[in-house]
Design a protein around this motif. Structure first.
Motif, PDB file in Angstrom:
ATOM      1  N   TRP A 162       0.850  -1.190   0.000  1.00 27.59           N
ATOM      2  CA  TRP A 162       0.000   0.000   0.000  1.00 27.59           C
ATOM      3  C   TRP A 162       0.883   1.238   0.000  1.00 27.59           C
ATOM      4  O   TRP A 162       1.984   1.209   0.560  1.00 27.59           O
ATOM      5  N   PRO A 163       0.425   2.326  -0.576  1.00 27.54           N
ATOM      6  CA  PRO A 163      -0.854   2.489  -1.275  1.00 27.54           C
ATOM      7  C   PRO A 163      -0.887   1.725  -2.590  1.00 27.54           C
ATOM      8  O   PRO A 163       0.154   1.489  -3.201  1.00 27.54           O
ATOM      9  N   LYS A 164      -2.090   1.335  -3.014  1.00 28.11           N
ATOM     10  CA  LYS A 164      -2.272   0.622  -4.264  1.00 28.11           C
ATOM     11  C   LYS A 164      -2.701   1.616  -5.353  1.00 28.11           C
ATOM     12  O   LYS A 164      -3.424   2.567  -5.087  1.00 28.11           O
ATOM     13  N   THR A 165      -2.229   1.341  -6.556  1.00 34.95           N
ATOM     14  CA  THR A 165      -2.428   2.269  -7.664  1.00 34.95           C
ATOM     15  C   THR A 165      -3.230   1.615  -8.768  1.00 34.95           C
ATOM     16  O   THR A 165      -3.041   0.432  -9.073  1.00 34.95           O
ATOM     17  N   SER A 166      -4.110   2.406  -9.371  1.00 36.35           N
ATOM     18  CA  SER A 166      -4.877   1.932 -10.520  1.00 36.35           C
ATOM     19  C   SER A 166      -5.143   3.124 -11.431  1.00 36.35           C
ATOM     20  O   SER A 166      -5.095   4.279 -10.997  1.00 36.35           O
ATOM     21  N   ILE A 167      -5.410   2.824 -12.712  1.00 40.78           N
ATOM     22  CA  ILE A 167      -5.756   3.906 -13.638  1.00 40.78           C
ATOM     23  C   ILE A 167      -7.262   4.090 -13.714  1.00 40.78           C
ATOM     24  O   ILE A 167      -7.734   5.023 -14.362  1.00 40.78           O
ATOM     25  N   TYR A 168      -8.033   3.187 -13.086  1.00 44.38           N
ATOM     26  CA  TYR A 168      -9.485   3.319 -13.016  1.00 44.38           C
ATOM     27  C   TYR A 168      -9.915   3.073 -11.583  1.00 44.38           C
ATOM     28  O   TYR A 168      -9.273   2.298 -10.860  1.00 44.38           O
ATOM     29  N   LEU A 169     -11.015   3.712 -11.197  1.00 45.82           N
ATOM     30  CA  LEU A 169     -11.570   3.474  -9.867  1.00 45.82           C
ATOM     31  C   LEU A 169     -12.836   2.643 -10.025  1.00 45.82           C
ATOM     32  O   LEU A 169     -13.872   3.153 -10.449  1.00 45.82           O
ATOM     33  N   ASP A 170     -12.715   1.381  -9.706  1.00 43.71           N
ATOM     34  CA  ASP A 170     -13.846   0.458  -9.775  1.00 43.71           C
ATOM     35  C   ASP A 170     -14.210   0.084  -8.338  1.00 43.71           C
ATOM     36  O   ASP A 170     -13.459  -0.616  -7.654  1.00 43.71           O
ATOM     37  N   LEU A 171     -15.374   0.552  -7.870  1.00 48.11           N
ATOM     38  CA  LEU A 171     -15.753   0.314  -6.473  1.00 48.11           C
ATOM     39  C   LEU A 171     -15.915  -1.168  -6.162  1.00 48.11           C
ATOM     40  O   LEU A 171     -15.664  -1.597  -5.032  1.00 48.11           O
ATOM     41  N   ALA A 172     -16.337  -1.959  -7.152  1.00 51.79           N
ATOM     42  CA  ALA A 172     -16.464  -3.402  -6.923  1.00 51.79           C
ATOM     43  C   ALA A 172     -15.091  -4.023  -6.663  1.00 51.79           C
ATOM     44  O   ALA A 172     -14.937  -4.882  -5.779  1.00 51.79           O
ATOM     45  N   GLU A 173     -14.077  -3.593  -7.414  1.00 53.42           N
ATOM     46  CA  GLU A 173     -12.728  -4.101  -7.190  1.00 53.42           C
ATOM     47  C   GLU A 173     -12.191  -3.650  -5.843  1.00 53.42           C
ATOM     48  O   GLU A 173     -11.536  -4.418  -5.137  1.00 53.42           O
TER      49      GLU A 173
END
Length: 246
Positions: A162-173
């Motif tokens: 952490w922190p974790k990084t993503s290019i999209y914010l998917d609340l389910a993920e």
């Protein structure tokens, strides 16, 4: 000069169908511009409204409006998410999201702390420490930014630090990653001059402003005019060469 040449029926039909399609797309873009302006007005009204209790906002949601709320809880400070899709600063950076634990509630509320500028390198921005105790937060209860199409599957599940990084914010993920249910929207915190975070939470309706929709409408209308013009030009009278006098 010869007269107008009669176009083939299929040429007229194809031109008419294309022009009508382009006109329909142009009108649709104008409607989208009007909808986006109405959305921005509701967003501006919500920013100026006094905050209401979060539980009350959930019990009586305002149709077609955004809610400005106040909520108390504790940050899960060791579970930070970075949306690595900067739109605020050419130096890079990330939008910072942290789960908020509400008292007596199994569900977590994902708080959008704002955009944290980078230093011009590929390194993640340095995160300031979060309060350890209970905090009262004010902000807009907004839909999350669009998830889009994420190639490669769940990026969060492949990360162990952490922190974790993503290019999209998917609340389910995010919910699967936390092992806890989440509220279907996020809390976009109010702007704070004393905060290091840049808080401009316009989300998807700033990515495509009304002016851009109108520009696309003009483009589609231009295509309709061009389709008709091409048919006319191809079948216009042509000058016949004069035979030389003998």
């Amino acid at each position: 000069m010869s007269g107008w040449r009669r176009p083939a029926w299929w040429a007229v039909l194809l031109t008419l169908a294309g022009a009508l399609l382009f006109l329909r797309l142009g009108v649709w873009q104008l409607h989208r511009a009007d909808e986006k302006e109405a959305l921005l007005r509701r967003y501006a009204a919500a920013q100026a409204a006094p905050p209401q209790d979060f539980a009350q906002a959930l019990r009586a949601p305002a149709a077609g409006a955004f809610a400005r709320v106040r909520v108390r809880g504790r940050y899960l400070a060791d579970r930070v998410y970075l949306l690595d899709n900067p739109r605020h600063d050419r130096r890079g950076g990330a939008e910072v999201y942290v789960p908020l634990q509400l008292a007596g509630d199994e569900r977590l509320l994902l708080a959008d702390l704002g955009f944290l500028p980078g230093d011009g390198t590929d390194r993640a921005p340095q995160l300031p420490p979060l309060p350890a105790g209970e905090v009262e937060l004010h902000g807009l209860y907004l839909p999350p930014p669009g998830a889009g199409f994420e190639m490669g599957g769940d990026a969060l599940a492949r990360q162990s630090r952490w922190p974790k990084t993503s290019i999209y914010l998917d609340l389910a993920e995010v919910a699967r990653d936390l092992g806890r249910p989440l509220y279907p929207r996020v809390l976009a915190l109010d702007a704070d001059p004393a905060s290091i975070y840049v808080r401009e939470h316009a989300y998807d309706f700033s990515a495509m402003p009304p002016a851009r929709h109108r520009a696309y409408a003009f483009q589609w209308f231009s295509f309709a005019v061009a389709a008709v013009a091409i048919l006319v030009i191809l079948h216009r009278p042509r000058r016949t060469p004069r035979m030389p006098d003998r």
